[in-house]
Design an enzyme around this catalytic site. Structure first.
Site, PDB file in Angstrom:
ATOM      1  N   GLU A 183      34.098  11.816 103.449  1.00 44.78           N
ATOM      2  CA  GLU A 183      35.012  11.070 102.753  1.00 44.78           C
ATOM      3  C   GLU A 183      34.299   9.450 102.413  1.00 44.78           C
ATOM      4  OE1 GLU A 183      39.193  10.396 103.928  1.00 44.78           O
ATOM      5  OE2 GLU A 183      38.573  10.237 105.929  1.00 44.78           O
ATOM      6  N   GLU A 240      37.484  16.400 112.126  1.00 40.27           N
ATOM      7  CA  GLU A 240      37.817  15.218 111.709  1.00 40.27           C
ATOM      8  C   GLU A 240      36.645  14.382 111.753  1.00 40.27           C
ATOM      9  OE1 GLU A 240      40.396  13.651 110.667  1.00 40.27           O
ATOM     10  OE2 GLU A 240      40.176  11.638 111.103  1.00 40.27           O
ATOM     11  N   LYS A 282      44.793   6.534  99.099  1.00 37.48           N
ATOM     12  CA  LYS A 282      45.479   6.796 100.243  1.00 37.48           C
ATOM     13  C   LYS A 282      46.507   7.700 100.414  1.00 37.48           C
ATOM     14  CE  LYS A 282      46.078   4.702 104.761  1.00 37.48           C
ATOM     15  NZ  LYS A 282      44.887   5.352 105.380  1.00 37.48           N
ATOM     16  N   CYS A 334      48.554   5.718  92.768  1.00 37.68           N
ATOM     17  CA  CYS A 334      49.059   4.455  91.739  1.00 37.68           C
ATOM     18  C   CYS A 334      49.847   3.740  92.566  1.00 37.68           C
ATOM     19  CB  CYS A 334      49.441   5.042  90.523  1.00 37.68           C
ATOM     20  SG  CYS A 334      48.596   5.927  89.446  1.00 37.68           S
ATOM     21  N   ASN A 387      53.980   5.434  88.711  1.00 32.19           N
ATOM     22  CA  ASN A 387      53.364   6.193  89.739  1.00 32.19           C
ATOM     23  C   ASN A 387      53.973   7.433  89.930  1.00 32.19           C
ATOM     24  OD1 ASN A 387      52.179   6.957  92.090  1.00 32.19           O
ATOM     25  ND2 ASN A 387      53.535   6.171  93.488  1.00 32.19           N
ATOM     26  N   GLY A 388      53.279   8.589  89.549  1.00 35.79           N
ATOM     27  CA  GLY A 388      53.767  10.146  89.645  1.00 35.79           C
ATOM     28  C   GLY A 388      52.898  10.593  88.574  1.00 35.79           C
ATOM     29  N   LYS A 435      35.402  12.536 108.098  1.00 34.87           N
ATOM     30  CA  LYS A 435      35.275  10.851 108.238  1.00 34.87           C
ATOM     31  C   LYS A 435      34.107  10.689 107.441  1.00 34.87           C
ATOM     32  CE  LYS A 435      38.403   9.861 108.498  1.00 34.87           C
ATOM     33  NZ  LYS A 435      39.916  10.034 108.781  1.00 34.87           N
ATOM     34  N   TRP A 442      45.246   5.708  90.130  1.00 34.71           N
ATOM     35  CA  TRP A 442      44.494   6.858  90.389  1.00 34.71           C
ATOM     36  C   TRP A 442      44.762   7.843  89.269  1.00 34.71           C
ATOM     37  CZ3 TRP A 442      44.965  11.944  92.006  1.00 34.71           C
ATOM     38  CH2 TRP A 442      43.858  12.668  92.705  1.00 34.71           C
ATOM     39  N   HIS A 485      27.942  33.218 114.226  1.00 30.74           N
ATOM     40  CA  HIS A 485      28.635  34.169 113.260  1.00 30.74           C
ATOM     41  C   HIS A 485      28.207  33.585 111.687  1.00 30.74           C
ATOM     42  CE1 HIS A 485      30.559  36.397 116.460  1.00 30.74           C
ATOM     43  NE2 HIS A 485      31.188  34.992 116.746  1.00 30.74           N
ATOM     44  N   ARG A 500      46.028   2.579  97.242  1.00 25.85           N
ATOM     45  CA  ARG A 500      46.630   3.754  96.446  1.00 25.85           C
ATOM     46  C   ARG A 500      45.959   4.480  95.315  1.00 25.85           C
ATOM     47  NH1 ARG A 500      51.973   3.897  98.302  1.00 25.85           N
ATOM     48  NH2 ARG A 500      52.416   5.324  96.575  1.00 25.85           N
TER      49      ARG A 500
HETATM   50  C1  F6R Z   1      41.694  11.278 105.470  1.00 27.46           C
HETATM   51  C2  F6R Z   1      43.017  10.775 105.034  1.00 27.46           C
HETATM   52  C3  F6R Z   1      43.798  11.890 104.376  1.00 27.46           C
HETATM   53  C4  F6R Z   1      45.253  11.947 104.816  1.00 27.46           C
HETATM   54  C5  F6R Z   1      46.072  13.003 104.039  1.00 27.46           C
HETATM   55  C6  F6R Z   1      47.376  12.899 104.647  1.00 27.46           C
HETATM   56  O1  F6R Z   1      40.939  10.047 106.247  1.00 27.46           O
HETATM   57  O2  F6R Z   1      43.419   9.695 105.195  1.00 27.46           O
HETATM   58  O3  F6R Z   1      43.187  13.270 104.604  1.00 27.46           O
HETATM   59  O4  F6R Z   1      45.170  12.230 105.995  1.00 27.46           O
HETATM   60  O5  F6R Z   1      45.818  12.574 102.837  1.00 27.46           O
HETATM   61  O6  F6R Z   1      48.098  11.641 104.555  1.00 27.46           O
HETATM   62  P1  F6R Z   1      49.592  11.556 105.371  1.00 27.46           P
HETATM   63  O7  F6R Z   1      49.006  11.422 106.534  1.00 27.46           O
HETATM   64  O8  F6R Z   1      49.977  10.130 104.746  1.00 27.46           O
HETATM   65  O9  F6R Z   1      50.443  12.587 105.088  1.00 27.46           O
END
Ligand code: F6R
Length: 609
Positions: free
Chosen positions: A489, A482, A604, A2, A100-101, A486, A74, A505, A27
């Site tokens: 997501e 990673e 994010k 949010c 937000n929260g 990517k 969100w 395994h 957000r």
């Molecule tokens: C994936 C992504 C998330 C963040 C995670 C941690 O692309 O962006 O997995 O890496 O939410 O966020 P931060 O780094 O802000 O603590």
């Protein structure tokens, strides 16, 4: 999760709020709304969906006002819908709140308020805030806010306005971030600095348990007891251009291409190629303390966790001390054992991730040294850790982390060399050689980014597959994780990251012609081992795409397609192997028409548990 925004000033308030919400949209983006005050009336517009839907609704049926607040959501409590979208009103409709929260005790508060005659219209936790403030409101909005927030349990950054006190926005926070923008006769409250940059670079970060009262002539700060506070303003060096797409189709693509510069910026001024030294006195933990560190525990979430795994291999190789890497959401609930001579490193792009912040707070009780690696200056984690090493990636808007991942790896490479130097685990000659290799990395990254046609074609060829396996070993095992993350997501394709040696395994049972493998096979200490793992896949009719050094001739005989990268010191291969995997995920998602910058169900900055 949010985003909140508030504005008082002479500009068109609806445009300022909409523009601000677009910059906060990363957000959360399942519903949005604004409330503006027009004379003694509040006009509210809320929609289900993205800010573009809100914008469309406002174009079709405009509203006007002289100041107001906005929100992008969100959903946590209450499904995404117009009714549950913020701003939320009290019974009288003269007061609105954006939040937000999460309010953890909202059900019991709601029950009490219901008994007192308050009428609720939504399923959200936020609505209790509006009714609580209504309950306590006599003549001062800030006093009512002060009383109401004392009843709240959980985390919140809120902005409130009421037509009973015209020209005033009151904001407060415990947990999620809130920053006040101080312009010329215009003032803002926002969840982060991005919406402020095109208006002002002078900001005040609100601390927990602080309230700000914003009017057309200034901002006044108080603690939760109503005591007036003097707050120092910070100057933000990020420029408004940094939060624009600048010709790229998506922020993610722009941010992928920014990576060579981001790595340069993170290394810049922190290493000397004359003395062979890493210069990190800035971090705020003395070399004397670092010299005695016996063990490192890295805590993070998501992509930052993967950077932490790369950090483990770097520190173990260069410093030769044990390193554990932990998911923040798990570690915080463990009976963890820490020693005063341990160093805890919390990695977080946003510096606000709820689990990482809570884990930091929990570990601090055991008094180890703590270092934050953050991108957002003055974020909660960077403020609460004992020391901080900032990544210089600039604002990252794409929800999927890309450039901040490379910046985190650069910070970790520097820190590993710094610690190795302090602990005398490497001599000047070795250090100089590593630094020279590191300095060449951005140029090599550029070479990969200058040849993306091949990857685009490859992505087209593979865009209809439903499952992928990503394999790597040693320092590229985290890159396999990673790469798979990517793809998952942003394209919603199932992908698994695995260490090559673990295949036999269990996961090898999955291999058939419908599950291609992306293998990371640079010439390093596990090269031969990876080749054997790949043979096991080939004999089971698996299709293999391999990221490998361009001068590696042998690999062509072992795999179906080679994605070439320049050769580099094995310890720094992750900087290069990451790029084709990010691009592969990006192009596939783009070809499939997915919303690359705002993937479904994600946000994010995860400021709730
Ligand atoms: C994936 C992504 C998330 C963040 C995670 C941690 O692309 O962006 O997995 O890496 O939410 O966020 P931060 O780094 O802000 O603590």
């Amino acid at each position: 999760m949010c985003g909140i925004i508030g504005y008082i000033g002479s500009k068109n308030v609806v445009s300022v709020l909409l523009d601000g919400l677009k910059k906060l949209e990363y957000r959360g983006y399942d519903s949005a709304g604004i409330a503006v005050v027009n004379g003694n009336r509040i006009q509210v517009r809320r929609v289900k969906g993205k800010i573009s839907s809100l914008e469309k609704s406002l174009q079709e049926k405009p509203i006007r006002g002289s100041y107001g607040v906005g929100h992008t959501r969100w959903a946590t409590h209450g499904r995404p819908s117009e009714d549950n979208a913020h701003p939320h009103r009290d019974c009288t409709g003269t007061l609105v709140v954006v939040h937000n929260g999460i309010i953890e005790n909202y059900l019991s508060l709601k029950e009490k308020l219901n008994k007192e005659g308050h009428r609720f219209r939504t399923e959200t936790d936020t609505e209790v805030i509006a009714h609580l403030i209504e309950k306590y409101y006599n003549s001062s909005l800030e006093k009512a806010v002060q009383k109401a927030i004392k009843r709240l349990e959980g985390a919140f950054a809120i902005a409130v306005l009421s037509t009973k006190e015209s020209g005033k926005i009151v904001a407060a926070k415990v947990g999620p971030p809130a920053v006040v923008g101080l312009g010329k006769k215009e003032f803002f409250i926002s969840s982060d600095i991005n919406p402020l940059l095109s208006h002002t670079q002078k900001v005040v970060f609100l601390e927990d348990k602080e309230i700000v009262v914003i009017k057309g002539d200034g901002a006044k700060f108080f603690d939760f007891e109503g005591k007036s506070l003097e707050k120092k303003a910070d100057h933000i060096s990020w420029s408004p251009l940094m939060v624009e797409k600048r010709g790229f189709k998506h922020f993610m693509l722009k941010e992928i291409f920014e990576q060579p510069q981001v790595v340069r910026d993170t290394l810049n001024g922190r290493m000397s190629l004359d003395s062979g030294k890493v210069l990190l006195d800035e971090i705020g933990i003395s070399p004397q303390i670092l010299k005695n560190i016996k063990k490192v525990i890295i805590i993070a979430c998501g992509t930052s966790y993967h950077a932490g795994l790369v950090g483990k291999y770097l520190i173990e190789s260069l410093v030769q001390i044990p390193v554990d890497v932990e998911f923040a959401s798990e570690y915080r609930y463990r009976d963890f054992i820490l020693d005063k001579e341990d160093l805890v490193i919390v990695i977080s792009q946003s510096g606000e991730t709820a689990d990482s912040l809570a884990a930091l707070r929990a570990v601090k009780k055991k008094k180890p040294s703590s270092l934050a690696i953050c991108n957002v200056v003055n974020s909660s984690i960077s403020r609460e850790a004992e020391g901080v090493l900032y990544t210089h990636a600039g604002p990252e808007i794409g929800v999927a982390a890309t450039k901040t991942f490379s910046a985190q790896m650069a910070a970790l490479a520097l820190f590993s060399l710094y610690l190795a130097q302090i602990k005398r685990r490497i001599n000047r000659k070795e250090s100089l050689s590593y630094l020279q290799d590191l300095q060449r990395v951005p140029h090599k990254m550029e070479k990969i980014l200058n040849q993306t046609d091949f990857l685009q074609k490859l992505s087209l060829q593979f865009s209809s597959f439903s499952h992928f396996l990503y394999l790597g070993r040693w320092i590229n095992f985290p890159i396999a994780l990673e790469g798979a993350l990517k793809l998952k997501e942003i394209s919603y394709i199932h992908a698994e990251g695995y260490p090559g040696g673990e295949m036999k395994h269990g996961p090898i049972a999955l291999i058939d012609e419908k599950m291609p493998t992306l293998a990371i096979v640079p010439k390093d200490r596990v090269y031969e081992k990876m080749l054997s793992n790949l043979s096991e896949i080939k004999t089971r009719i698996g299709y293999i795409l391999a990221v490998a050094f361009e001068n590696d001739k042998e690999i062509h005989k072992k795999v179906d397609i080679v994605i070439p990268i320049p050769s580099v010191n094995p310890l720094f291969t992750p900087f290069l192997t990451t790029l084709p995997l990010q691009l592969f995920a990006y192009y596939i998602a783009s070809i499939r028409g997915a919303d690359v910058d705002q993937p479904r169900n994600l946000a994010k900055s995860v400021t709730v548990e």
